[in-house]
Motif scaffolding. Structure first.
Motif, PDB file in Angstrom:
ATOM      1  N   LEU A  59     -10.732 -20.005 -12.739  1.00 15.96           N
ATOM      2  CA  LEU A  59      -9.346 -19.612 -12.907  1.00 15.96           C
ATOM      3  C   LEU A  59      -8.754 -19.289 -11.538  1.00 15.96           C
ATOM      4  CD1 LEU A  59      -9.654 -17.251 -16.010  1.00 15.96           C
ATOM      5  CD2 LEU A  59      -8.821 -19.610 -15.962  1.00 15.96           C
ATOM      6  N   PRO A  60      -7.444 -19.432 -11.385  1.00 15.43           N
ATOM      7  CA  PRO A  60      -6.835 -19.115 -10.087  1.00 15.43           C
ATOM      8  C   PRO A  60      -6.911 -17.623  -9.787  1.00 15.43           C
ATOM      9  CG  PRO A  60      -5.150 -19.571 -11.724  1.00 15.43           C
ATOM     10  CD  PRO A  60      -6.454 -19.942 -12.355  1.00 15.43           C
ATOM     11  N   SER A  61      -6.997 -17.306  -8.503  1.00 15.49           N
ATOM     12  CA  SER A  61      -6.931 -15.923  -8.050  1.00 15.49           C
ATOM     13  C   SER A  61      -5.466 -15.568  -7.848  1.00 15.49           C
ATOM     14  CB  SER A  61      -7.712 -15.762  -6.745  1.00 15.49           C
ATOM     15  OG  SER A  61      -7.486 -14.497  -6.178  1.00 15.49           O
ATOM     16  N   VAL A  62      -5.020 -14.477  -8.470  1.00 16.46           N
ATOM     17  CA  VAL A  62      -3.617 -14.079  -8.436  1.00 16.46           C
ATOM     18  C   VAL A  62      -3.513 -12.697  -7.812  1.00 16.46           C
ATOM     19  CG1 VAL A  62      -1.529 -13.660  -9.776  1.00 16.46           C
ATOM     20  CG2 VAL A  62      -3.134 -15.437 -10.493  1.00 16.46           C
ATOM     21  N   SER A  63      -2.653 -12.555  -6.800  1.00 18.93           N
ATOM     22  CA  SER A  63      -2.443 -11.272  -6.139  1.00 18.93           C
ATOM     23  C   SER A  63      -0.953 -10.971  -6.090  1.00 18.93           C
ATOM     24  CB  SER A  63      -2.992 -11.286  -4.704  1.00 18.93           C
ATOM     25  OG  SER A  63      -4.381 -11.545  -4.689  1.00 18.93           O
ATOM     26  N   VAL A  64      -0.607  -9.715  -6.354  1.00 25.33           N
ATOM     27  CA  VAL A  64       0.768  -9.252  -6.215  1.00 25.33           C
ATOM     28  C   VAL A  64       0.745  -7.970  -5.403  1.00 25.33           C
ATOM     29  CG1 VAL A  64       1.605 -10.318  -8.331  1.00 25.33           C
ATOM     30  CG2 VAL A  64       0.680  -8.016  -8.415  1.00 25.33           C
ATOM     31  N   ILE A  65       1.826  -7.716  -4.653  1.00 26.93           N
ATOM     32  CA  ILE A  65       1.860  -6.551  -3.773  1.00 26.93           C
ATOM     33  C   ILE A  65       3.274  -6.016  -3.687  1.00 26.93           C
ATOM     34  CG2 ILE A  65       2.274  -7.874  -1.661  1.00 26.93           C
ATOM     35  CD1 ILE A  65       0.335  -5.899  -0.253  1.00 26.93           C
ATOM     36  N   TYR A  66       3.369  -4.703  -3.522  1.00 29.29           N
ATOM     37  CA  TYR A  66       4.643  -4.041  -3.261  1.00 29.29           C
ATOM     38  C   TYR A  66       4.370  -2.853  -2.359  1.00 29.29           C
ATOM     39  CZ  TYR A  66       8.948  -1.402  -3.818  1.00 29.29           C
ATOM     40  OH  TYR A  66      10.114  -0.729  -3.567  1.00 29.29           O
ATOM     41  N   GLY A  67       5.163  -2.707  -1.297  1.00 25.20           N
ATOM     42  CA  GLY A  67       4.959  -1.558  -0.426  1.00 25.20           C
ATOM     43  C   GLY A  67       5.896  -1.566   0.752  1.00 25.20           C
ATOM     44  N   SER A  68       5.819  -0.498   1.541  1.00 19.80           N
ATOM     45  CA  SER A  68       6.634  -0.332   2.739  1.00 19.80           C
ATOM     46  C   SER A  68       5.756  -0.456   3.976  1.00 19.80           C
ATOM     47  CB  SER A  68       7.324   1.027   2.742  1.00 19.80           C
ATOM     48  OG  SER A  68       8.282   1.125   1.698  1.00 19.80           O
ATOM     49  N   ALA A  69       6.290  -1.103   4.999  1.00 19.90           N
ATOM     50  CA  ALA A  69       5.529  -1.311   6.242  1.00 19.90           C
ATOM     51  C   ALA A  69       5.765  -0.157   7.208  1.00 19.90           C
ATOM     52  CB  ALA A  69       5.923  -2.631   6.877  1.00 19.90           C
ATOM     53  N   TYR A  70       5.721   1.050   6.691  1.00 14.09           N
ATOM     54  CA  TYR A  70       5.866   2.217   7.554  1.00 14.09           C
ATOM     55  C   TYR A  70       4.638   2.350   8.452  1.00 14.09           C
ATOM     56  CZ  TYR A  70       9.940   4.250   5.177  1.00 14.09           C
ATOM     57  OH  TYR A  70      11.187   4.499   4.693  1.00 14.09           O
ATOM     58  N   PRO A  71       4.811   2.815   9.700  1.00 18.38           N
ATOM     59  CA  PRO A  71       3.654   2.977  10.577  1.00 18.38           C
ATOM     60  C   PRO A  71       2.755   4.133  10.182  1.00 18.38           C
ATOM     61  CG  PRO A  71       5.651   3.768  11.665  1.00 18.38           C
ATOM     62  CD  PRO A  71       6.081   3.104  10.389  1.00 18.38           C
ATOM     63  N   ARG A  72       3.298   5.126   9.444  1.00 20.58           N
ATOM     64  CA  ARG A  72       2.497   6.282   9.043  1.00 20.58           C
ATOM     65  C   ARG A  72       3.107   6.900   7.796  1.00 20.58           C
ATOM     66  NH1 ARG A  72       2.389  10.283  13.928  1.00 20.58           N
ATOM     67  NH2 ARG A  72       1.451  11.574  12.330  1.00 20.58           N
ATOM     68  N   TRP A  73       2.319   7.734   7.127  1.00 17.83           N
ATOM     69  CA  TRP A  73       2.764   8.318   5.862  1.00 17.83           C
ATOM     70  C   TRP A  73       3.923   9.283   6.060  1.00 17.83           C
ATOM     71  CZ3 TRP A  73       1.942   6.651   1.179  1.00 17.83           C
ATOM     72  CH2 TRP A  73       0.834   5.839   0.939  1.00 17.83           C
ATOM     73  N   GLU A  74       3.994   9.936   7.209  1.00 13.72           N
ATOM     74  CA  GLU A  74       5.100  10.860   7.442  1.00 13.72           C
ATOM     75  C   GLU A  74       6.440  10.128   7.475  1.00 13.72           C
ATOM     76  OE1 GLU A  74       1.593  12.769   7.806  1.00 13.72           O
ATOM     77  OE2 GLU A  74       2.132  11.032   9.027  1.00 13.72           O
ATOM     78  N   SER A  75       6.429   8.842   7.842  1.00 12.19           N
ATOM     79  CA  SER A  75       7.658   8.053   7.768  1.00 12.19           C
ATOM     80  C   SER A  75       8.082   7.863   6.320  1.00 12.19           C
ATOM     81  CB  SER A  75       7.449   6.690   8.443  1.00 12.19           C
ATOM     82  OG  SER A  75       7.049   6.832   9.783  1.00 12.19           O
ATOM     83  N   TRP A  76       7.107   7.660   5.455  1.00  7.48           N
ATOM     84  CA  TRP A  76       7.384   7.514   4.017  1.00  7.48           C
ATOM     85  C   TRP A  76       8.036   8.786   3.471  1.00  7.48           C
ATOM     86  CZ3 TRP A  76       5.600   3.660   0.306  1.00  7.48           C
ATOM     87  CH2 TRP A  76       5.807   4.029  -1.023  1.00  7.48           C
ATOM     88  N   PHE A  77       7.520   9.939   3.903  1.00  6.09           N
ATOM     89  CA  PHE A  77       8.031  11.213   3.395  1.00  6.09           C
ATOM     90  C   PHE A  77       9.203  11.749   4.213  1.00  6.09           C
ATOM     91  CE2 PHE A  77       3.513  11.405   1.898  1.00  6.09           C
ATOM     92  CZ  PHE A  77       3.808  11.248   0.556  1.00  6.09           C
ATOM     93  N   LYS A  78       9.774  10.901   5.079  1.00 10.89           N
ATOM     94  CA  LYS A  78      11.012  11.201   5.796  1.00 10.89           C
ATOM     95  C   LYS A  78      10.875  12.365   6.766  1.00 10.89           C
ATOM     96  CE  LYS A  78      12.672   7.979   3.253  1.00 10.89           C
ATOM     97  NZ  LYS A  78      12.655   6.604   3.795  1.00 10.89           N
ATOM     98  N   ASP A  79       9.739  12.490   7.422  1.00 16.43           N
ATOM     99  CA  ASP A  79       9.587  13.511   8.451  1.00 16.43           C
ATOM    100  C   ASP A  79      10.491  13.152   9.631  1.00 16.43           C
ATOM    101  OD1 ASP A  79       8.457  14.903  10.847  1.00 16.43           O
ATOM    102  OD2 ASP A  79       7.015  15.639   9.374  1.00 16.43           O
TER     103      ASP A  79
END
Length: 569
Positions: free
Chosen positions: A178-198
């Motif tokens: 069967l085919p290999s299926v991959s899906v992805i969603y995310g942000s290319a932030y350099p660090r987690w503090e960028s995600w949390f708006k530090d």
């Protein structure tokens, strides 16, 4: 706030998924033993039939936990009029690193959680006092793979080979073709503090999402197709560009015969660009193509490559150098049992929309590696020559690089020596520089009853002559080192002292004296903890320049310990 909520929802889904898988652990056992689903699976059990045949429970849950903790305190002292040039933070500083890894399985379900963080008051290490350096959860159930947190997926070179902070899912069942299926969603932030708006880690929010399908057409052919969307938002500066990028990619690998591999990729991109806060959007499209042929059969390995990336091709989460056409060839040939020949040729050019203004680059290389010369067991000779030629309608350049190295062991001494020559030449009397270099290191290891000595000596020099500017620079470096180990006591130590000297024609002369030492102790048990490491390090650098106002001295002393904690839950 939106990204934080998405992360919390993903963690909640992971938690619920895990709890559903573990739900049978909490089912109470009853006196009616006719339903096997009511068996308490929180511990291993054994059932016996009338023939006393042993049947083991396959749904046993086991979870291994490892916690690694590192603590360090450092005191730095910096003096002199040029102390602002020091890379150290003055005074007392501390840093702590914590890593928690949880790994286990229950039946067909495998799970792993990794969390790492750092604390410090040294802004040269991190401007944020307490930071989350890694967060990743993985679930594997039969052919299903779910990753949450720091997610790395490599769809293809042009589309996606970057780390995102988000989630990915992959279905991979090759047993049924069967085919290999991959899906992805995310942000290319350099660090987690960028995600949390530090405020100290502001970054453009680049969200990426897409899917990849790969299929083993047969034993010799693999094909893949990718669709990926990247969208920028939350400009930090008015001058920051924002991209809205879509990529469609087709890649494949073909192995028609043993030792021959052909792989390639073709991609198209559509991009909307808002160059700054006052610019209107512009749209453009581009193409990229690459092909690689690998022949690997003793005594040769040959790699041929071709790539063309349009000036208008954009990839924000993949890798490509746009506006470049490139061809390359590499040949590694085992000439004799202990002699290998390496050759390489690369050509590339830019300005593909206006070839008459292109710069053509030619980079041929050849090298030879010879082992066990003169029947000497540890001898190794290598010699390499490389040219870097550039031709354009503005000017031409020709740079030459040569390097000769030899390693061997004489009367218990390990010797590594080498010499190099480099010539930089640009026409129209722009640059004409010669660089001669030499290096040597001698080391040995001597074992005694209670300790081991590891002395070493290193020296290197460069002589750089610029005929156009009529300048000459001389660089010297030498050092002496000694390592002392006490294996029975689990103690290792090292000491090194040396000096760098620069004699410059057109700038300041400079000298720097350096000293560093360290001792490391690994007690078998330390307050009930196994595999602990305790260490102390000292360092001193003294910089003296021809201009006295640039002089400074820095001293540093550090102590710390690191240890793991292992247990099961």
């Amino acid at each position: 706030m939106k990204q934080k909520n998405i992360l919390l929802y993903l963690i909640l889904i992971l938690f619920l998924f895990t709890q559903i898988s573990f739900a049978q652990e909490n089912i109470s056992s009853t006196d009616n033993f006719t339903n096997s689903d009511l068996i308490d699976l929180s511990a291993p059990i054994v059932l016996y039939s009338t023939q006393t045949t042993k049947i083991e429970d396959t749904n046993i849950k086991t979870t291994d936990v490892r916690i690694n903790l590192g603590l360090q305190g450092t005191y730095n002292e910096i003096t002199g009029p040029g102390k602002a040039s020091s890379s150290l933070s003055e005074g007392f500083n501390h840093s702590e690193n914590l890593n928690i890894n949880l790994r286990g399985y229950q039946g067909d379900l495998k799970y792993q959680l990794n969390v790492a963080g750092r604390g410090t008051n040294d802004e040269k290490i991190d401007r944020i006092p307490v930071s989350l350096t890694s967060l990743q959860a993985k679930l594997e159930y039969k052919y299903n793979y779910l990753n949450i947190g720091d997610v790395f997926e490599s769809f293809s070179q042009y589309s996606l080979n970057s780390t995102l902070k988000g989630a990915s899912y992959k279905y991979n069942n090759q047993s049924n073709n069967l085919p290999s299926v991959s899906v992805i969603y995310g942000s290319a932030y350099p660090r987690w503090e960028s995600w949390f708006k530090d405020a100290k880690a502001k970054s453009i929010n680049r969200v990426g999402y897409g899917a990849n399908i790969k299929q083993n057409v047969n034993n010799n052919l693999i094909l893949g197709v990718t669709a990926l969307k990247s969208d920028d938002s939350e400009r930090i500066l008015d001058s920051d560009p924002l991209y809205d990028n879509t990529i469609f990619s087709l890649d494949g690998e073909y192995r028609p015969i043993s030792g021959l591999t052909i792989n390639g990729e073709a991609a198209i991109s559509q991009t909307d660009l808002e160059a700054n806060s006052t610019s209107s959007k512009t749209s453009y499209n581009g193409n990229a193509f690459r092909l690689e042929i690998i022949g690997d059969q003793d005594p040769s390995r040959v790699v041929l490559g071709y790539e063309r990336v349009d000036p208008e091709f954009e990839t924000l989460l993949g890798s490509a150098i746009k506006d470049r056409e490139r061809a390359s060839a590499r040949w590694k040939y085992k000439w004799l049992q202990n002699t290998t020949l390496n050759t390489k040729f690369t050509w590339y050019r830019n300005n593909l929309d206006n070839i008459s203004n292109s710069t053509n680059n030619y980079k041929p290389e050849i090298g030879i590696d010879m082992k066990k010369l003169f029947d000497r067991r540890y001898s190794n000779l290598n010699f390499n020559v490389k040219l870097d030629l550039k031709n354009s309608n503005i000017n031409n350049s020709a740079d030459y690089f040569t390097d000769l190295g030899y390693r061997d062991r004489f009367v218990g001494l390990d010797v590594d020596a080498g010499a190099g020559f480099t010539s930089y030449n640009i026409d129209k009397n722009t640059t004409d520089t010669l660089d001669y270099s030499g290096r040597i290191s001698v080391s040995t290891r001597k074992s005694f009853d209670k300790f081991i000595l590891k002395p070493s000596i290193n020296a290197s020099s460069n002589y750089i002559a610029d005929d156009i500017n009529n300048t000459t620079d001389k660089i010297f470096e030498y050092s002496v080192g000694l390592g002392v180990d006490f294996p029975d006591s689990k103690i290792t130590s090292n000491f090194k002292v040396g000096q760098n000297i620069l004699k410059a024609s057109a700038s300041d002369d400079a000298e720097s004296l350096f000293v560093n030492a360290g001792i490391y102790y690994q007690p078998q048990v330390f307050f009930g903890i196994n595999d602990c490491t305790i260490f102390a390090r000292v360092m001193m650098n003294d910089f003296a320049f021809q201009t006295d106002t640039r002089n400074f001295n820095e001293k540093s002393f550090s102590m710390g310990l690191s240890f793991p904690l292992d247990f099961k839950i």
